[in-house]
Design a protein around this motif. Structure first.
Motif, PDB file in Angstrom:
ATOM      1  N   ASP A 203     -28.805  26.410 -41.396  1.00 22.94           N
ATOM      2  CA  ASP A 203     -27.785  25.511 -40.837  1.00 22.94           C
ATOM      3  C   ASP A 203     -28.414  24.140 -40.654  1.00 22.94           C
ATOM      4  OD1 ASP A 203     -29.253  25.608 -38.367  1.00 22.94           O
ATOM      5  OD2 ASP A 203     -28.109  27.372 -37.750  1.00 22.94           O
ATOM      6  N   ASN A 204     -27.784  23.281 -39.871  1.00 22.46           N
ATOM      7  CA  ASN A 204     -28.301  21.918 -39.676  1.00 22.46           C
ATOM      8  C   ASN A 204     -29.547  21.862 -38.802  1.00 22.46           C
ATOM      9  OD1 ASN A 204     -26.311  20.862 -41.271  1.00 22.46           O
ATOM     10  ND2 ASN A 204     -24.991  20.280 -39.575  1.00 22.46           N
ATOM     11  N   HIS A 205     -29.929  22.977 -38.187  1.00 20.23           N
ATOM     12  CA  HIS A 205     -31.046  22.946 -37.249  1.00 20.23           C
ATOM     13  C   HIS A 205     -32.191  23.883 -37.621  1.00 20.23           C
ATOM     14  CE1 HIS A 205     -28.372  20.638 -34.722  1.00 20.23           C
ATOM     15  NE2 HIS A 205     -27.468  21.594 -34.856  1.00 20.23           N
ATOM     16  N   ASN A 206     -31.912  24.992 -38.293  1.00 21.50           N
ATOM     17  CA  ASN A 206     -32.921  26.019 -38.539  1.00 21.50           C
ATOM     18  C   ASN A 206     -33.071  26.347 -40.014  1.00 21.50           C
ATOM     19  OD1 ASN A 206     -33.503  26.688 -35.714  1.00 21.50           O
ATOM     20  ND2 ASN A 206     -31.368  27.329 -35.702  1.00 21.50           N
ATOM     21  N   SER A 207     -34.321  26.623 -40.376  1.00 22.63           N
ATOM     22  CA  SER A 207     -34.673  26.978 -41.748  1.00 22.63           C
ATOM     23  C   SER A 207     -35.792  27.990 -41.709  1.00 22.63           C
ATOM     24  CB  SER A 207     -35.150  25.754 -42.518  1.00 22.63           C
ATOM     25  OG  SER A 207     -34.189  24.750 -42.496  1.00 22.63           O
TER      26      SER A 207
END
Length: 131
Positions: free
Chosen positions: A42-46
């Motif tokens: 998502d936009n925060h976690n990878s």
């Protein structure tokens, strides 16, 4: 009618119809075994898939890890939960920070793929490739 205009007029329908046909998505095939492969949830976690797998971490931490890698040739970014049929706002919102961050680190080839929940990028649909 002049003969010199006949050929361009005959070719016009062919040119117009060929430009209007969308290309099917191309499947990704790895060419660089030293590539950085990141699965963006998502936009925060990878999570890093290659070279050394990691658990979920913040996107900014992935960029810090990428900075310390010896190779800065190829980065493959897998965008999970990507739903656009064509490149649009969702791609720009999620892909632009990755592109800028990795280019600033010196990565020459950056490939964006549409994720399907698998950790292997092989065969995933290519959204965009920058050389």
């Amino acid at each position: 009618m002049k003969k010199s205009l006949l050929l361009p007029l005959a070719a016009l329908p062919l040119m117009l119809s060929s430009c209007a046909t969308p290309q099917p998505p191309q499947a990704y095939h790895a060419t660089d075994s030293s590539a950085l492969v990141v699965d963006v949830m998502d936009n925060h976690n990878s999570r890093i898939i290659m070279p050394t797998p990691s658990g979920p971490i913040a996107n900014s931490e992935v960029v810090n890890v990428a900075k310390n890698l010896p190779q800065h040739q190829t980065a493959v970014i897998i965008l999970e939960n990507y739903t656009e049929a064509q490149i649009g706002d969702q791609f720009r919102d999620r892909g632009t920070p990755w592109f800028i961050g990795l280019r600033c680190l010196g990565y020459e080839h950056i490939v964006f793929l549409q994720g399907n929940g698998a950790a292997n990028p092989e065969g995933l649909a290519t959204l965009a490739a920058y050389d």
